[in-house]
Design an enzyme around this catalytic site. Structure first.
Site, mmCIF file in Angstrom:
data_model
loop_
_atom_site.group_PDB
_atom_site.id
_atom_site.type_symbol
_atom_site.label_atom_id
_atom_site.label_comp_id
_atom_site.label_asym_id
_atom_site.label_seq_id
_atom_site.Cartn_x
_atom_site.Cartn_y
_atom_site.Cartn_z
ATOM 1 N N ILE A 106 0.788 -1.298 -0.058
ATOM 2 C CA ILE A 106 -0.043 0.104 -0.153
ATOM 3 C C ILE A 106 0.893 1.286 -0.074
ATOM 4 C CG2 ILE A 106 -1.733 1.420 1.313
ATOM 5 C CD1 ILE A 106 -2.766 -1.439 2.377
ATOM 6 N N ARG A 182 -3.184 -11.879 7.852
ATOM 7 C CA ARG A 182 -3.747 -13.160 8.305
ATOM 8 C C ARG A 182 -3.399 -14.190 7.290
ATOM 9 N NH1 ARG A 182 -9.854 -14.618 10.070
ATOM 10 N NH2 ARG A 182 -9.450 -16.477 10.629
ATOM 11 N N ASP A 249 -14.225 1.140 1.309
ATOM 12 C CA ASP A 249 -15.367 0.394 1.339
ATOM 13 C C ASP A 249 -16.440 1.464 0.771
ATOM 14 O OD1 ASP A 249 -14.525 -2.204 2.937
ATOM 15 O OD2 ASP A 249 -14.254 -0.698 4.559
ATOM 16 N N HIS A 277 -14.619 -2.484 9.632
ATOM 17 C CA HIS A 277 -13.966 -2.686 8.161
ATOM 18 C C HIS A 277 -14.012 -4.309 8.303
ATOM 19 C CE1 HIS A 277 -11.368 -2.722 4.655
ATOM 20 N NE2 HIS A 277 -10.600 -3.304 5.384
HETATM 21 N N1 LIG Z 1 -8.335 -0.717 5.888
HETATM 22 C C1 LIG Z 1 -8.440 -0.918 4.774
HETATM 23 O O1 LIG Z 1 -9.235 -0.508 3.974
HETATM 24 C C2 LIG Z 1 -7.262 -1.957 4.253
HETATM 25 C C3 LIG Z 1 -7.284 -2.261 2.938
HETATM 26 C C4 LIG Z 1 -6.248 -3.196 2.520
HETATM 27 C C5 LIG Z 1 -5.176 -3.619 3.403
HETATM 28 N N2 LIG Z 1 -5.431 -3.373 4.795
HETATM 29 C C6 LIG Z 1 -4.424 -3.735 5.677
HETATM 30 O O2 LIG Z 1 -3.189 -2.934 5.609
HETATM 31 C C7 LIG Z 1 -2.136 -3.737 6.204
HETATM 32 C C8 LIG Z 1 -1.015 -3.569 5.113
HETATM 33 O O3 LIG Z 1 -1.172 -4.133 3.831
HETATM 34 P P1 LIG Z 1 -0.197 -4.086 2.896
HETATM 35 O O4 LIG Z 1 -0.695 -4.884 1.411
HETATM 36 O O5 LIG Z 1 0.628 -2.859 2.589
HETATM 37 O O6 LIG Z 1 0.871 -5.269 3.278
HETATM 38 P P2 LIG Z 1 2.249 -5.480 3.075
HETATM 39 O O7 LIG Z 1 2.481 -7.148 3.757
HETATM 40 O O8 LIG Z 1 2.736 -5.310 1.695
HETATM 41 O O9 LIG Z 1 3.177 -4.593 4.022
HETATM 42 C C9 LIG Z 1 3.027 -4.542 5.336
HETATM 43 C C10 LIG Z 1 4.446 -3.940 5.673
HETATM 44 O O10 LIG Z 1 4.480 -3.797 7.094
HETATM 45 C C11 LIG Z 1 5.482 -3.971 7.797
HETATM 46 N N3 LIG Z 1 5.494 -4.088 9.001
HETATM 47 C C12 LIG Z 1 4.809 -5.274 9.930
HETATM 48 N N4 LIG Z 1 4.919 -5.125 11.195
HETATM 49 C C13 LIG Z 1 5.333 -3.925 11.291
HETATM 50 C C14 LIG Z 1 5.454 -3.162 12.316
HETATM 51 N N5 LIG Z 1 5.429 -3.448 13.617
HETATM 52 N N6 LIG Z 1 6.236 -1.700 12.083
HETATM 53 C C15 LIG Z 1 6.281 -1.186 11.044
HETATM 54 N N7 LIG Z 1 6.058 -2.010 9.871
HETATM 55 C C16 LIG Z 1 5.459 -3.169 10.033
HETATM 56 C C17 LIG Z 1 5.968 -5.283 7.130
HETATM 57 O O11 LIG Z 1 7.387 -5.718 7.035
HETATM 58 C C18 LIG Z 1 5.712 -4.743 5.629
HETATM 59 O O12 LIG Z 1 6.577 -4.326 4.660
HETATM 60 C C19 LIG Z 1 -2.634 -5.056 6.288
HETATM 61 O O13 LIG Z 1 -3.083 -5.410 7.554
HETATM 62 C C20 LIG Z 1 -3.903 -5.107 5.135
HETATM 63 O O14 LIG Z 1 -5.009 -5.922 5.894
HETATM 64 C C21 LIG Z 1 -6.350 -2.652 4.957
#
Ligand SMILES: NC(=O)c1ccc[n+]([C@@H]2O[C@H](COP(=O)([O-])OP(=O)(O)OC[C@H]3O[C@@H](n4cnc5c(N)ncnc54)[C@H](O)[C@@H]3O)[C@@H](O)[C@H]2O)c1
Length: 437
Positions: A106, A182, A249, A277
């Site tokens: 993201i 997850r 959403d 969410h």
């Molecule tokens: N709210 C929403 O609408 C929405 C939508 C999509 C994804 N998400 C959530 O966003 C999150 C990130 O998604 P993504 O696709 O970028 O995942 P991703 O796995 O590509 O990136 C997550 C990053 O966070 C890092 N990370 C893990 N623990 C950490 C910590 N304690 N401190 C700092 N960095 C840390 C990881 O090393 C990784 O680089 C997930 O939890 C996903 O479920 C939320």
């Protein structure tokens, strides 16, 4: 006298004023170093790029592991005179923005939008503070290198680190994206605990070092409960400043209504996502409007609204993962931009936006002390008010209650992280994150 071994990467050294002139002259004479006194402190930031095993420099101070500290990165360690540029260009005062999970998918979209000026405007200089995990530190350096190579005029500082107490120093925005996804075999309760711990720690760090009016948008899932944990661990920051991202959403719901009505999506307004969410979220077609008219007057197929539309929005993320093989990083980053812009620009007359916010004092009868997506309006000052004039019917109430029950169960499950005693996990097993099938 300590000896600092300078590595090929960038090293941050804290110095007292008596040591500054000695060191800066010496280092600058020897190799490429950037030296910057830190305002209002007796410290300076020095970053040097040297070949491996090059001369060891005697330095009368202790050094720190570069990976344990937030550090200015590469070209962003060089000095600039923002004040002079502010005078000639009427730029605003620099703002500090922290992004966690900065090496993730993201962020890989989001950071470049923020740095380009798309989010905070073309007259807003930006400092980006990137928080990663220990595992992702190298990738974080890669992200910083790409930001360097993009030559964004507004991007004035980039620092990287894995310690939230360092990275969150003085930040005015904290976009908390990093979390553990997850995976197969991981129970929802376990995920709540693992990620909850991350957000408890980050809440404490924000409480200790961030701007007292920092605005926090929690994206990492389960984002509502993570936002609750975060705000409970940051008692000196107003609970109202914490948001859980439900804007994706909302955008998905607008798109589906537009498709069904045969109009472009800009004709859909007043779209609320209520609740969590997760797959219990409630896209509200009772209050939404198409071309200014109630949705039910435009889309006569009410069975579709009640049965297909709701489920389609709830499960959109999961369907997308099946097609793409990964989750929706690009549209999530767009929705984070939308969420921030909704807080920094006045909401158009008569419209509103959805955000997961703290429920205390809500006018809808929703349980207090949870983070629940509700309709909000903003004057563009970073703050928001809940919309008062919304309608409810039995269908909407019933759906909202289910999401509310789920969030209350999640809250009981993280009581150990919110300071509310012993956790009891009795999560309903039929609900999931939108990305899960
Ligand atoms: N709210 C929403 O609408 C929405 C939508 C999509 C994804 N998400 C959530 O966003 C999150 C990130 O998604 P993504 O696709 O970028 O995942 P991703 O796995 O590509 O990136 C997550 C990053 O966070 C890092 N990370 C893990 N623990 C950490 C910590 N304690 N401190 C700092 N960095 C840390 C990881 O090393 C990784 O680089 C997930 O939890 C996903 O479920 C939320």
């Amino acid at each position: 006298m300590a000896v600092a071994e300078l590595t090929p990467s960038y090293t941050k050294i804290h110095l007292h004023s008596s040591e500054l002139s000695f060191l800066s002259t010496r280092l600058f004479n020897q190799r490429q170093c950037a030296f910057r006194p830190l305002p209002k402190t007796q410290h300076a930031r020095i970053s040097c790029s040297v070949a491996p095993n090059q001369v060891q420099v005697p330095i009368p101070v202790q050094t720190e592991d570069p990976k344990s500290k937030a550090d200015c990165y590469g070209v962003f360690c060089l000095t600039y005179d923002l004040k002079a540029e502010e005078e000639t260009r009427s730029w605003k005062k620099l703002i500090n923005i922290a992004v966690s999970g900065a090496a993730g998918m993201i962020s890989n979209h989001l950071l470049f939008k923020i740095a380009s000026g798309e989010v905070f405007g073309p007259d807003q200089p930006i400092a980006l503070k990137l928080l990663g995990s220990e595992k992702s530190f190298q990738a974080l350096e890669g992200v910083a290198m790409e930001l360097e190579d993009s030559l964004f005029p507004l991007l004035r500082e980039v620092s990287i680190g894995i310690d939230p107490y360092e990275v969150f120093q003085d930040v005015e925005w904290a976009l908390l994206i990093g979390a553990k996804p997850r995976g197969p075999g991981l129970e929802r309760a376990d995920l709540l605990d693992i990620n909850g711990n991350i957000f408890a720690e980050q809440g404490k760090a924000l409480n200790a070092v961030a701007s007292r009016n920092v605005k926090v948008i929690v994206v990492g899932n389960p984002c509502n409960t993570n936002a609750l944990i975060c705000l409970k661990n940051a008692p000196n920051i107003p609970a109202k400043n914490f948001h859980a991202l439900t804007r994706l959403d909302e955008n998905r719901a607008k798109c589906q209504l537009a498709l069904k009505a045969g109009v472009f999506y800009d004709k859909v307004s007043n779209m609320t996502i209520w609740g969590n969410h997760s797959t219990t979220q409630v896209p509200d077609f009772l209050n939404a409007r198409i071309n200014g008219l109630p949705v039910k007057d435009v889309i006569k197929d009410h069975k579709w609204l009640e049965e297909e539309f709701t489920v389609k929005v709830q499960k959109r993320g999961g369907v997308l993962i099946q097609k793409w093989g990964r989750s929706s990083a690009a549209s999530t980053s767009v929705s984070i931009v939308d969420a921030i812009r909704s807080l920094v620009t006045p909401t158009p007359e008569g419209d509103w936006f959805s955000s997961g916010v703290y429920t205390n004092g809500n006018p809808y009868g929703i349980a207090e002390d949870i983070v629940f997506s509700m309709p909000c309006r903003s004057k563009g000052d970073g703050d928001y008010e809940l919309v008062k004039d919304v309608m409810f019917d039995a269908f909407l109430r019933k759906k909202i209650s289910k999401s509310e029950a789920e969030l209350l169960a999640e809250k009981r499950c993280v009581a150990h992280l919110t300071g509310e005693g012993v956790a009891v996990c009795d999560l309903p097993d039929d609900t999931m994150l939108p990305g899960e099938m």
